[in-house]
Design a protein around this motif. Structure first.
Motif: not given
Length: 351
Positions: A244-248, A318-320
């Motif tokens: 929801a906050n844009g972490d991808t 991984d999470v950007t």
């Protein structure tokens, strides 16, 4: 001048089976295989015969719909009970790609409006076919929006495979390159090899060559040097889940590229359909990260390349963090920071 594309596709529905491009065999062998049982669909997903978040979702939808058409039950209650068990079975095949559960949930909604077993069977299959058509249209829109972002840029880097064989057609991160070729815009693409299973080397390089795109393969560890020496103007990647906050979440190595982009002042774009957003995940800490078999790192084509007893850590993703993302390219337009607000306004509750 418009040019004819030879964009490969990953999925083709027939009357009683799904034909998929076996991505385990690429690039040396171009093989299509038939899927008819739910066990075959599950195996195709978990063994990466089919991969890419949208393609995984479509395959699961077809698998569940086709299996449901074979149920031999008398009541709708029995039908729904068996459907729910098989939905849970397929949903467990790949935990990170949110499109998988999204597509299965779309099928589940169909059952809310049926009154008989026969109606359920027919409507489920129609829903899977509709999802397939929607995905192709969505990917083309993502490609068009991507071209608008990259209009003054030619040298671009990517990782993993977010192309036509990861979706129904065109892809997400690779869609601008395919459409650019069609419209006469030339890109010079640097494709990272992509560990752990070399999907950039095996799939992205092959796919872009089929489409006539100028592609150069590099190892993941060459990214920083290539950015500096070759004048990379942008990085564009796909996504398996966006919070929801844009972490991808995307293939392992993506967050490394975003950090390098910040250092070199290069724009970093994520391309994904609205179905990849998971608004129930508040941030990247809520995204499950799949860990895969150690042999994907210790062997290549069955040949052992590492000590037998070495410890292996093999996360597939991984999470950007959102603060390292310049923009998120969707079929609904380009989302910019502040992502929590732009995602809520443009994506909202997915249908």
């Amino acid at each position: 001048m418009t040019q004819t594309l030879t964009v490969p596709t990953s999925l083709e529905w027939h009357e009683d089976y799904l034909l998929i491009l076996n991505q385990q065999k690429l690039p040396n062998i171009v093989e299509y295989i038939k899927l008819t049982s739910i066990e075959e669909y599950y195996d195709a997903i978990i063994t990466l015969k089919v991969r890419g978040a949208p393609a995984i979702g479509l395959t699961a939808a077809y698998g569940l719909a086709q299996s449901a058409c074979q149920y031999e039950v008398k009541t709708l209650e029995e039908f729904i009970d068996l459907f729910q068990r098989e939905k849970k079975y397929l949903a467990a095949s790949r935990p990170t790609a949110v499109n998988l559960v999204w597509a299965l949930n779309r099928l589940e909604k169909v059952l809310e409006k049926v009154s008989s077993v026969n109606e359920a069977k027919t409507n489920l299959l129609h829903a899977a076919i509709q999802l397939h058509a929607e995905d192709e249209a969505v990917c083309r829109l993502i490609g068009e929006n991507g071209l608008s972002v990259l209009k003054d840029k030619q040298i671009v880097m990517t990782i993993c495979n977010a192309g036509s064989i990861a979706t129904s057609k065109y892809g997400t991160a690779l869609a601008p390159f395919h459409l650019g070729r069609e419209k006469g815009k030339a890109f010079q693409v640097y494709a990272c090899e992509t560990r752990p299973v070399l999907q950039g080397a095996r799939l992205t390089a092959w796919e872009l060559q089929q489409s006539g795109v100028d592609v150069t393969l590099i190892t993941d560890s060459m990214a920083a040097h290539t950015m500096k020496e070759k004048g990379v103007e942008a990085v564009i990647v796909g996504a398996d889940r966006i919070s929801a906050n844009g972490d991808t979440a995307n293939k392992i190595g993506t967050s490394m590229l975003s950090i390098l982009c910040k250092h070199f002042n290069i724009p970093f774009y994520v391309a994904a359909p609205s179905s990849t957003f998971d608004l129930s995940s508040l941030d990247g800490n809520d995204i499950p990260i799949e860990e895969r078999n150690r042999e994907e790192i210790t062997t290549i084509d069955g040949t052992v390349i590492a000590p037998e007893n070495v410890h292996v850590y093999n996360p597939a993703f991984d999470v950007t963090p959102h603060e390292l993302i310049t923009g998120i390219i969707t079929e609904k337009g380009i989302l910019y920071p502040r992502f929590e607000e732009s995602i809520q306004q443009n994506i909202g509750i997915k249908q």
